[in-house]
Design a protein around this motif. Sequence first.
Motif, PDB file in Angstrom:
ATOM      1  N   GLU A 176      -5.749   3.235  -0.632  1.00  0.00           N
ATOM      2  CA  GLU A 176      -5.252   3.419   0.545  1.00  0.00           C
ATOM      3  C   GLU A 176      -4.104   4.525   0.598  1.00  0.00           C
ATOM      4  OE1 GLU A 176      -4.042   0.894   4.503  1.00  0.00           O
ATOM      5  OE2 GLU A 176      -3.403   0.221   2.510  1.00  0.00           O
ATOM      6  N   GLU A 177      -3.288   4.193  -0.268  1.00  0.00           N
ATOM      7  CA  GLU A 177      -1.981   5.200  -0.382  1.00  0.00           C
ATOM      8  C   GLU A 177      -2.574   6.626  -0.686  1.00  0.00           C
ATOM      9  OE1 GLU A 177       0.903   1.747  -1.906  1.00  0.00           O
ATOM     10  OE2 GLU A 177       0.037   3.206  -3.286  1.00  0.00           O
ATOM     11  N   ARG A 178      -3.613   6.931  -1.315  1.00  0.00           N
ATOM     12  CA  ARG A 178      -4.211   8.171  -1.811  1.00  0.00           C
ATOM     13  C   ARG A 178      -4.982   8.834  -0.535  1.00  0.00           C
ATOM     14  NH1 ARG A 178      -5.073   6.220  -7.029  1.00  0.00           N
ATOM     15  NH2 ARG A 178      -6.936   5.197  -6.468  1.00  0.00           N
ATOM     16  N   ALA A 179      -5.354   7.972   0.379  1.00  0.00           N
ATOM     17  CA  ALA A 179      -6.176   8.293   1.433  1.00  0.00           C
ATOM     18  C   ALA A 179      -5.048   8.731   2.485  1.00  0.00           C
ATOM     19  CB  ALA A 179      -6.808   6.925   2.192  1.00  0.00           C
ATOM     20  N   MET A 180      -4.038   7.910   2.755  1.00  0.00           N
ATOM     21  CA  MET A 180      -3.010   8.497   3.476  1.00  0.00           C
ATOM     22  C   MET A 180      -2.292   9.651   3.158  1.00  0.00           C
ATOM     23  SD  MET A 180      -0.395   5.225   4.563  1.00  0.00           S
ATOM     24  CE  MET A 180      -0.693   4.132   3.352  1.00  0.00           C
ATOM     25  N   LEU A 181      -2.297  10.184   1.689  1.00  0.00           N
ATOM     26  CA  LEU A 181      -1.809  11.279   1.500  1.00  0.00           C
ATOM     27  C   LEU A 181      -2.764  12.412   1.566  1.00  0.00           C
ATOM     28  CD1 LEU A 181       0.557  12.806  -0.074  1.00  0.00           C
ATOM     29  CD2 LEU A 181      -0.517  12.126  -2.340  1.00  0.00           C
ATOM     30  N   ALA A 182      -4.123  12.228   1.701  1.00  0.00           N
ATOM     31  CA  ALA A 182      -5.032  12.944   2.061  1.00  0.00           C
ATOM     32  C   ALA A 182      -5.137  13.335   3.503  1.00  0.00           C
ATOM     33  CB  ALA A 182      -6.467  12.613   1.401  1.00  0.00           C
ATOM     34  N   GLY A 183      -4.570  12.649   4.284  1.00  0.00           N
ATOM     35  CA  GLY A 183      -4.526  12.845   5.795  1.00  0.00           C
ATOM     36  C   GLY A 183      -5.919  12.057   6.377  1.00  0.00           C
ATOM     37  N   GLU A 184      -6.396  11.203   5.651  1.00  0.00           N
ATOM     38  CA  GLU A 184      -7.690  10.466   6.141  1.00  0.00           C
ATOM     39  C   GLU A 184      -7.310   9.611   7.142  1.00  0.00           C
ATOM     40  OE1 GLU A 184      -9.942   8.912   2.918  1.00  0.00           O
ATOM     41  OE2 GLU A 184      -9.815  10.767   1.883  1.00  0.00           O
ATOM     42  N   LEU A 185      -5.986   9.034   7.474  1.00  0.00           N
ATOM     43  CA  LEU A 185      -5.511   8.020   8.139  1.00  0.00           C
ATOM     44  C   LEU A 185      -4.765   8.627   9.359  1.00  0.00           C
ATOM     45  CD1 LEU A 185      -4.745   5.092   6.037  1.00  0.00           C
ATOM     46  CD2 LEU A 185      -6.848   5.607   7.464  1.00  0.00           C
ATOM     47  N   GLY A 186      -4.601  10.217   9.381  1.00  0.00           N
ATOM     48  CA  GLY A 186      -3.961  10.940  10.297  1.00  0.00           C
ATOM     49  C   GLY A 186      -2.759  11.513   9.609  1.00  0.00           C
ATOM     50  N   GLU A 187      -2.317  12.671  10.492  1.00  0.00           N
ATOM     51  CA  GLU A 187      -1.093  13.518  10.180  1.00  0.00           C
ATOM     52  C   GLU A 187       0.051  12.916  10.101  1.00  0.00           C
ATOM     53  OE1 GLU A 187       0.992  16.733   8.750  1.00  0.00           O
ATOM     54  OE2 GLU A 187      -1.022  16.341   8.810  1.00  0.00           O
ATOM     55  N   VAL A 188       0.484  11.816  10.965  1.00  0.00           N
ATOM     56  CA  VAL A 188       1.617  10.969  10.755  1.00  0.00           C
ATOM     57  C   VAL A 188       1.859  10.139   9.663  1.00  0.00           C
ATOM     58  CG1 VAL A 188       2.947   9.426  12.212  1.00  0.00           C
ATOM     59  CG2 VAL A 188       1.639  11.100  13.407  1.00  0.00           C
ATOM     60  N   ARG A 189       0.721   9.472   9.378  1.00  0.00           N
ATOM     61  CA  ARG A 189       0.711   8.593   8.120  1.00  0.00           C
ATOM     62  C   ARG A 189       0.775   9.735   6.876  1.00  0.00           C
ATOM     63  NH1 ARG A 189       0.475   3.712  10.682  1.00  0.00           N
ATOM     64  NH2 ARG A 189      -1.124   3.663  12.292  1.00  0.00           N
ATOM     65  N   ARG A 190       0.304  10.738   6.788  1.00  0.00           N
ATOM     66  CA  ARG A 190       0.412  11.756   5.739  1.00  0.00           C
ATOM     67  C   ARG A 190       1.845  12.041   5.744  1.00  0.00           C
ATOM     68  NH1 ARG A 190       1.454  16.193   4.217  1.00  0.00           N
ATOM     69  NH2 ARG A 190       2.116  16.560   6.373  1.00  0.00           N
ATOM     70  N   TRP A 191       2.450  12.550   6.771  1.00  0.00           N
ATOM     71  CA  TRP A 191       3.617  12.764   6.698  1.00  0.00           C
ATOM     72  C   TRP A 191       4.824  11.642   6.074  1.00  0.00           C
ATOM     73  CZ3 TRP A 191       7.791   9.871   9.004  1.00  0.00           C
ATOM     74  CH2 TRP A 191       9.085  10.347   8.800  1.00  0.00           C
ATOM     75  N   ALA A 192       4.418  10.394   6.563  1.00  0.00           N
ATOM     76  CA  ALA A 192       5.145   9.263   6.113  1.00  0.00           C
ATOM     77  C   ALA A 192       5.001   8.952   4.616  1.00  0.00           C
ATOM     78  CB  ALA A 192       4.894   7.949   6.820  1.00  0.00           C
TER      79      ALA A 192
END
Length: 410
Positions: free
Chosen positions: A6-22
């Motif tokens: 899930e963390e890799r998905a966030m980093l890849a932007g799969e859960l949106g730009e805001v969570r990618r930034w976070a």
Amino acid sequence: MRLSDEERAMLAGELGEVRRWAIEHQITVGEFFDAADFVPVSQAHIMADTESLGEAGVRFLEQLAAAPEAERRVRVPTITDPRGIDFAAYRRLGLSERMAALERRAIDALRAFGVLMTDTCINYQTIMAPLRAEHVAYGDTGVVIYSNSVLGARSNFEGGPSALAAALTGRTPRYGYHLDECRRATRRFRLTERPRDLAEWGAVGGIVGEACSSYWQVPLIEGVEAAPGSDMLKHLGASAASFGSVALFHMPGVTAEDAAFSGPSSDTVQIGRAEIDAFLARYDAPGDKLDVVVFGAPQLSLFEIEAVAQALDGRRVHPDTGLLVTTSPEIKHAADRMGLTRRIEMAGAVVAEGICFYQSYAREMAEANHWTRLMTNSAKLVNIIGGYGYRPSLASLERCVDSAVAGRVL
């Protein structure tokens, strides 16, 4: 850092730009502190007062808050530290419409994330206290040291962006006070005389904080035979965090954890009447014209509000002296309901909710009201407020009220 799927998905932007930034922000912090991975958190507490944010910080929040709701919604209950403005009191305090407008924008942005606007630095007394071993992401230093020490929760000092990132991802880097090895006591102190009031408990915190050389120092405070109350430990902790960036202390028989001590046993700092009096004397100025008395930093509990009301009953603050009480919205509502606010304001004081003095344009208040000499029972506040142009004095609540009535430091 090791990342989950899930963390890799966030980093890849799969859960949106805001969570990618976070998550990207958190990885940068975690790698700096050698965190091995992330730890889930149950709550987040965000410091985001508009004096600190400024126009650029508010605009940054607004940009993130403009994302689709599913991408910007916080994942864990998230609350706020004191705001910069009390909309019911700011005009009386000399603050401007420009400041109020910026505050409204920040509030709108935070609400768009699903943040609960608690506006408090005493959430451990008024909202929901964390439990022992509960991992949280808290911002305010006084909140962190109380929660770590008295309650046994686990948090580092999470700056504004880091706390927001934790709220958005539901986790924080596993370093520092999330780890057992960082929670061992490293400095030993012994109280040889019990402090008599909140100002003296704050003085003890200041002495401890100054003796600790870094954020990684953990004081062990011995010699406390009867458990202090919550407000005493609140003032001690907030002062230690202010004077020394201390995030955790142990007090055998009082605080939540057994303290494994890893420092030299011969290097014990004694704190008695002489040391407490010397600390207080650094801020004493008897006879000086008194411009303002401030009770806050941390915000006042209901018991503290009652003590102010009792000290002011039948009296009147000097016309050339201001008296300001700051508390949380929950405590203000209770004080209103119980008649405590009315008793305090009948004496010529102001009770403000959701703010903390030094986070509320203190320099601008000084200029608008011609305030210089400030008196308080908060050791934390005297340590901070000099940077805003004030000359602070530290004394008991009773002496502060007597001085406010007299119009000079007694």
